[in-house]
Scaffold this motif. Structure first.
Motif, short mmCIF file in Angstrom:
data_model
loop_
_atom_site.label_atom_id
_atom_site.label_comp_id
_atom_site.label_asym_id
_atom_site.label_seq_id
_atom_site.Cartn_x
_atom_site.Cartn_y
_atom_site.Cartn_z
N VAL A 1 -15.58 12.94 43.39
CA VAL A 1 -16.37 11.84 42.83
C VAL A 1 -15.64 11.24 41.62
N ALA A 2 -15.06 12.11 40.77
CA ALA A 2 -14.32 11.64 39.60
C ALA A 2 -13.14 10.76 40.03
N THR B 1 -17.41 11.72 36.47
CA THR B 1 -18.21 11.48 37.67
C THR B 1 -19.35 10.51 37.39
#
Length: 241
Positions: A124-125, A169
Motif C-alpha cells: 500500500v505504501a 500508507t
C-alpha cells in the motif's frame, strides 16, 4: 389460562453499578481531544484529576492502567503521566495479547500475522507514498544504516524506518496494529534471548525495500518484505532450538 401471580413473575434485575473507571477513561479521552493534546504532552496530575472528576485515587489509577494497557499513555516515575498517541471518545481500541508460555510457538504465530499485515502495508505504501513520505522514509533508512555500520545493530532506528513506511500508507490502522505487534514481539530479543544482533542479516533488504516503494512497485515491495521476515523466522528457530 389464569394470569400470573406476582410470585410467579421473574424478578426485576437490579441495575449494575456505574463503572466509574470507564466514565473516567471517557472523560479523559474527551479532555485530551478538547485540549488538542499530542504525543509527548503531559496529562494532569492524579490530584487534579481526582478533584475535577470527583472520584477516588483508586478509580483514577484503574483508568490510567486501562490506557497504559492500550499503549495510549505511559507513567514516568517522578515525572508524571504522558500521552503516547492522541485519542478521542470516538477512538476504537484494539489491544493485542497472547500467552508467552510457549514462546517459540507464540513468536512464529505472531510472525504469520505480521507477514500478512506487513506485506500489505508495504505494498500500500508503494502505491500511496508521496514525495514528502519518501523524504522521511529515506532519512530514517539513512540513520538506520549509519547506526548499523557503526554499532552492528540498529533496533530503534529499524523500527523508526518501518513506522515511517506505515505512515506512508495513509491508513492509521497499519501503524497502530504493527507497532503494537512489533513492540510485543521484539521485547524478547533482550530477554530471554539476549540477542542484540537478531535479524542482522536482513539489513541489506531494507534498502531494496525502500527502492521498491520509491519506484512505486508494490510487488517488489512484497518480495523484499518477505526476505526480511524470512530472516526473522530463521533467527527465531535458531534461537529457540
Amino acid at each position: 389460562m389464569s394470569p400470573q401471580t406476582t410470585s410467579e413473575r421473574p424478578a426485576i434485575e437490579p441495575l449494575p453499578p456505574i463503572d466509574r473507571a470507564r466514565q473516567v477513561t471517557e472523560a479523559l479521552a474527551s479532555y485530551i481531544d478538547r485540549a488538542s493534546l499530542q504525543a509527548g504532552d503531559r496529562l494532569p496530575a492524579e490530584r487534579e484529576l481526582m478533584a475535577a472528576l470527583n472520584v477516588g485515587r483508586s478509580t483514577i489509577r484503574e483508568a490510567i492502567r486501562q490506557f497504559q494497557a492500550l499503549g495510549v499513555i505511559e507513567s514516568r516515575k517522578g515525572s508524571g503521566t504522558y500521552l503516547l498517541k492522541p485519542v478521542t471518545t470516538a477512538t476504537v481500541h484494539m489491544p493485542l495479547s497472547f500467552d508467552a508460555a510457549h514462546l517459540r510457538d507464540v513468536l512464529l504465530q505472531t510472525l504469520e500475522v505480521r507477514r500478512g499485515l506487513e506485506c500489505e502495508a508495504n505494498m500500500v505504501a508503494a502505491r500511496r507514498r508521496t514525495a514528502d513520505d519518501l523524504v522521511v522514509i529515506e532519512a530514517k533508512l539513512n540513520e538506520m544504516e549509519r547506526v548499523h555500520i557503526a554499532k552492528g545493530t540498529s533496533g530503534p532506528e529499524d523500527l523508526a524506518f518501518h513506522l515511517a513506511i506505515y505512515d506512508a500508507t495513509h491508513n492509521p490502522l497499519f501503524k497502530q496494529l504493527l507497532e503494537q505487534m512489533r513492540g510485543a514481539f521484539e521485547r524478547f530479543w533482550e530477554e530471554p534471548f539476549d540477542r542484540s544482533d537478531f535479524a542482522r542479516r536482513s539489513f541489506p533488504f531494507h534498502r531494496t525495500l525502500f527502492n521498491a516503494i520509491a519506484a512505486g512497485d508494490p510487488e517488489t515491495a512484497r518480495i523484499e518484505t518477505l526476505k526480511i521476515l524470512a530472516v526473522v523466522e530463521e533467527d527465531i528457530k535458531e534461537m529457540s532450538k
